[in-house]
Design an enzyme around this catalytic site. Structure first.
Site, PDB file in Angstrom:
ATOM      1  N   HIS A 196       0.827  -1.200   0.000  1.00 50.06           N
ATOM      2  CA  HIS A 196       0.000   0.000   0.000  1.00 50.06           C
ATOM      3  C   HIS A 196       0.866   1.257   0.000  1.00 50.06           C
ATOM      4  O   HIS A 196       0.583   2.236  -0.686  1.00 50.06           O
ATOM      5  CB  HIS A 196      -0.873  -0.041   1.245  1.00 50.06           C
ATOM      6  CG  HIS A 196      -1.800   1.118   1.369  1.00 50.06           C
ATOM      7  ND1 HIS A 196      -2.929   1.230   0.608  1.00 50.06           N
ATOM      8  CD2 HIS A 196      -1.748   2.214   2.158  1.00 50.06           C
ATOM      9  CE1 HIS A 196      -3.546   2.349   0.928  1.00 50.06           C
ATOM     10  NE2 HIS A 196      -2.844   2.969   1.867  1.00 50.06           N
TER      11      HIS A 196
ATOM     12  N   GLU B 121      -2.301  -5.057  -4.239  1.00 45.71           N
ATOM     13  CA  GLU B 121      -3.025  -4.655  -3.048  1.00 45.71           C
ATOM     14  C   GLU B 121      -4.421  -5.274  -3.027  1.00 45.71           C
ATOM     15  O   GLU B 121      -4.881  -5.739  -1.982  1.00 45.71           O
ATOM     16  CB  GLU B 121      -3.111  -3.131  -3.028  1.00 45.71           C
ATOM     17  CG  GLU B 121      -3.511  -2.553  -1.718  1.00 45.71           C
ATOM     18  CD  GLU B 121      -3.835  -1.077  -1.858  1.00 45.71           C
ATOM     19  OE1 GLU B 121      -3.213  -0.291  -1.155  1.00 45.71           O
ATOM     20  OE2 GLU B 121      -4.692  -0.728  -2.682  1.00 45.71           O
TER      21      GLU B 121
ATOM     22  N   ASN C  97      25.575 -23.803  -5.292  1.00 45.31           N
ATOM     23  CA  ASN C  97      26.284 -25.072  -5.356  1.00 45.31           C
ATOM     24  C   ASN C  97      25.866 -25.987  -4.231  1.00 45.31           C
ATOM     25  O   ASN C  97      25.647 -27.174  -4.434  1.00 45.31           O
ATOM     26  CB  ASN C  97      27.789 -24.830  -5.255  1.00 45.31           C
ATOM     27  CG  ASN C  97      28.427 -24.856  -6.632  1.00 45.31           C
ATOM     28  OD1 ASN C  97      27.944 -25.570  -7.512  1.00 45.31           O
ATOM     29  ND2 ASN C  97      29.464 -24.074  -6.816  1.00 45.31           N
TER      30      ASN C  97
END
Lengths: 120, 720
Positions: free
Chosen positions: B48, B70, B442
């Site tokens: 918001h 929103e 990795n």
């Protein structure tokens, strides 16, 4: 010149409001949520309150309700800054004692003009 | 007066990125089966807040996007829509979208329509899907210039047309409710505003003011009839009263040309009648805001927000302490650091001068210089502190990354981080991020086994990747550890032989075998995967770490896990150095690399023909690199006996060797100037500094020297 308290959790909005109103010759204090604003307002005397609605800790409507209950702020104009153009937030804010609202987005000139009207 | 909004852009972007992080961490932490309303609230508030700012500052794409976000969040918050991992995935994807949009907005650009559609599409699809209510009609988020009332002027034209004629003015009957002033609204202000639309005649009705004993000073009792003698759109009048529409009785009656005379002279009864008509008039045809407000506010809207507020309240107690900060351009900080660096040099120059015999007796001068020394150091430390940031700036991305990767690989992996607040220079953070991303990937991809493999190995199904940071004497240590399958030294050796990276008959210790991973062109997985690529990375990782003046060590236990330990200097700008001399030239050896320094006896020195020189130190043979020779120092004696100089024992990546120099000078803190910027990279040299006497000294790169030493070793080996 009026003494104004600007309340918003967003620093950019707060600075924008504050900078604009200072530029229009007002004295502006800032708070970043309703709780902080309430403490500041009780310990001081402001001619006008501008507050965001959606804030952490204490929202703007609760803040207005609490501050309106203070005898020193019975007649003080309190404006909500709101993106919610929906009627429910406005109505809720009005019921809590808000004077009116300014709908985001607004530009600095609109803000200054509105404040000027409210302050007479 | 006009304010340039761009001055607030910096703050806006800063807080928006913070808000994006809040949204991201919020969704990473969320337990979809047991959603804490306050968590959703926090996420909602962040979205918001971005929406409000972006609309105000004119970043329409961001505003439009956050508006849709929103809406979705609001449905979740209101409990109208459930939450599952798929929705979380979409919302996390929208976090990436937001970042991309903010980044392009920052450079005053927009994503092209396709990119934007790719980000907003999944959100729209979710909003349109059946398992939620229909989305609220999209409020078009407009730029800041738009009329705040949101009502277009056309409405009044329509109305005028419907009435057949354009009114020449309006009569407004305005009766405030008793409490109106108690909400800060002043009737006089409203009348004054009306007067701005045109000349007004105002009649006040004070008949309702009660007797004194019943008079309540906080209430308003007067009503007004205002005649506006000029045409203005109805909406502009409504707008004036928009804040008080529920706090007053209001009638807005058009004054038409031909009836204006009788109307003006009308009796009270007639006026009352027209007020009635006016009221009805107001209630029915006026579109948009007004009717909507009346319909929705008492019926459905007010109970639910009230509930929201009370629910939210008890949980919202833990407010994060607001950290006070200012934004400063990094260039300013760096020029400050540079100046302090110059100051340090001047200070050490004064120190050298003060050693002059004539000045030794001057106690006050000596005391002053000592004080200057302390204060300069304090100033330097303080200034360096400005560039320090918590490593969390880099670590923050990993929870999301590990989550996404493990979902993609169907592994169950937990990331445990510690020491996120450990501070390190901003540049170090920027440069270490990519190598760390590679290492963590990795670990997740190659390190941690699949669920089946883990079960088969009798391990818990969920793997863990640890990411730790801590300080150790002037360094920051970062560890990436996993409890995966570990690496097999024999397999690594065999593979390196197969690839021709080492000779077939090479015999390696386990540690040396693990080090093979850092060789260019080595990959632990035969098949390249999407995630970690073909293993091109490890040599690059090592190079990047070394470029920062750091080192990386790999430890691995087959079946137990793997740990990479990265050691980095806290800052790239200063370091403690040991000054050494070769003939008249001064060089700096980083103090952190030095183990000890000694002058060897004759019987310690081993010089076998064809092999590199060594010294025997406490039973161990230590190779010695002649610095003069390695750096091709002019005028130096390359054959000077080791007993006539000093051997500085340095360590690099658990390997020790000696540097042979002529003399040891003082130790001091030095300010590093890069050679790359000012000259060009030189192997074995990491930079330069200016000494107290104004001379330039090269700073030795122990890692680079280790390589030179290695080559020397191999050359000897090849020769022999």
């Amino acid at each position: 010149m009026a003494k104004i308290l600007a309340v918003d959790d967003s620093a950019s909005m707060r600075q924008m409001v504050s900078f604009t109103l200072k530029g229009a010759g007002h004295q502006v204090d800032e708070a970043s949520n309703g709780q902080e604003a309430l403490t500041k307002a009780k310990g001081d005397r402001y001619d006008l309150i501008i507050t965001d609605v959606n804030m952490p800790v204490m929202d703007g409507i609760t803040f207005i309700r609490n501050l309106r209950a203070e005898s020193a702020y019975k007649f003080t104009p309190m404006l909500m800054l709101t993106t919610e153009s929906g009627a429910d937030k406005k109505a809720e804010g009005k019921a809590a004692g808000a004077t009116g609202w300014i709908v985001k987005p607004f530009n600095p000139d609109q803000l200054v003009a509105t404040i000027k009207k409210v302050l007479g | 007066m006009s304010v340039d909004l761009s001055r607030f852009h910096g703050v806006f972007f800063e807080e928006s990125y913070e808000a994006v992080n809040t949204i991201e961490t919020g969704f990473l932490d969320i337990d979809v089966d047991n959603v804490d309303p306050e968590e959703i609230n926090t996420i909602f508030r962040a979205a918001h807040s971005i929406k409000g700012g972006s609309a105000t500052f004119g970043f329409t794409q961001v505003a439009e996007f956050t508006h849709v976000m929103e809406n979705l969040l609001d449905q979740i918050r209101e409990g109208k829509r459930g939450l599952n991992q798929d929705i979380v995935d979409v919302l996390l994807g929208s976090v990436d979208g937001l970042r991309a949009m903010l980044a392009s907005a920052k450079s005053n650009e927009q994503l092209d329509q396709e990119e934007f559609a790719a980000f907003i599409g999944p959100l729209d699809a979710l909003l349109d899907s059946n398992d939620g209510p229909k989305p609220t009609p999209t409020v078009s988020v407009t730029a800041a210039e738009t009329d705040p009332s949101g009502v277009t002027p056309e409405v009044s034209e329509d109305e005028a047309a419907a009435n057949g004629e354009t009114p020449v003015g309006w009569r407004i009957v305005f009766t405030p409710h008793k409490e109106m002033m108690q909400r800060g609204n002043d009737p006089l202000r409203l009348i004054r505003e009306l007067a701005e639309l045109g000349p007004c005649e105002v009649e006040s009705d004070a008949s309702l003011i009660p007797e004194w004993e019943h008079f309540e000073p906080l209430n308003s009792y007067i009503s007004w009839t205002i005649r506006l003698n000029k045409y203005a759109p109805r909406t502009s009048i409504e707008e004036i009263f928009s804040w008080v529409e529920d706090e007053c009785d209001l009638a807005i009656v058009p004054v038409l040309p031909e009836v204006s005379a009788p109307e003006a002279a009308a009796s009270n009864d007639a006026a009352a009648e027209s007020v009635m008509r006016g009221q009805q008039n107001v209630a029915t045809p006026v579109p948009a805001g007004r009717t909507e407000a009346e319909n929705s506010s008492p019926a459905e809207a007010s109970p639910s927000p009230a509930e929201k507020v009370t629910k939210a309240k008890p949980k919202a107690s833990s407010a994060p302490a607001e950290s006070q900060s200012i934004r400063v351009d990094l260039l300013k900080v760096d020029s400050l650091i540079n100046m302090v660096g110059e100051l340090v040099i001047t200070q050490s120059m004064l120190n050298m001068l003060s050693e002059d015999e004539d000045l030794q007796g001057n106690e006050r001068l000596q005391q002053g210089l000592l004080q200057l020394h302390r204060q300069t150091r304090a100033l330097q430390e303080g200034v360096m502190q400005i560039r320090m940031l918590p490593i969390s700036f880099c670590f923050n991305r990993f929870p999301r990354m590990v989550r996404d990767l493990s979902r993609q690989l169907s592994k169950d992996i937990e990331l445990v981080m510690s020491g996120e607040n450990t501070e390190v220079d901003k540049t170090v953070i920027e440069k270490i991020t990519d190598p760390l991303v590679h290492l963590v990937r990795n670990s997740v991809d190659h390190g941690i086994e699949t669920l089946d493999e883990r079960r088969a190995a009798g391990k818990s199904e969920n793997g863990t990747v640890y990411l730790r940071a801590y300080h150790q004497v002037g360094n920051i240590i970062i560890e990436v550890e996993d409890d995966g399958k570990g690496m097999d030294p024999d397999a690594l050796t065999a593979k390196a032989k197969r690839k021709g990276l080492i000779t077939e008959d090479a015999i390696l210790t386990d540690a040396q075998a693990l080090d093979l991973v850092f060789l260019p062109g080595f990959s632990t997985k035969e098949e390249a995967s999407d995630l970690s690529g073909r293993g091109v990375g490890m040599d690059v990782v090592k190079r990047n770490v070394q470029a920062l003046g750091g080192s990386i060590v790999l430890e691995s236990e087959l079946g137990q896990g793997t740990r990479f330990t990265i050691r980095l200097p806290l800052t790239l700008a200063i370091m403690d150095g040991q000054l050494v001399a070769i003939e008249d030239e001064v060089y700096v050896v980083p103090l952190v690399s030095i183990i000890e320094s000694l002058q060897p006896y004759q019987d310690m020195v081993n010089k076998v023909v064809g092999l590199q020189e060594t010294i025997k130190l406490r039973g161990q043979y230590l190779p010695v690199l002649r610095l003069a020779e390695a750096l091709q120092a002019p005028g130096a004696d390359y054959q000077k006996p080791l007993t006539e100089g000093i051997v500085v024992v340095v360590e690099h990546e658990n390997r020790r060797f000696g540097l042979f120099v002529d003399d040891l000078l003082s130790q001091q803190q030095i300010v590093i100037k890069t050679l790359d910027d000012n000259y060009r990279p030189v192997p074995g040299v990491s930079g330069a500094t200016i000494l107290g006497d104004g001379r330039v000294a090269l700073i030795l790169d122990v890692g680079g020297l280790a390589q030179l030493q290695n080559q020397a070793d191999m050359n000897y080996a090849d020769a022999g």
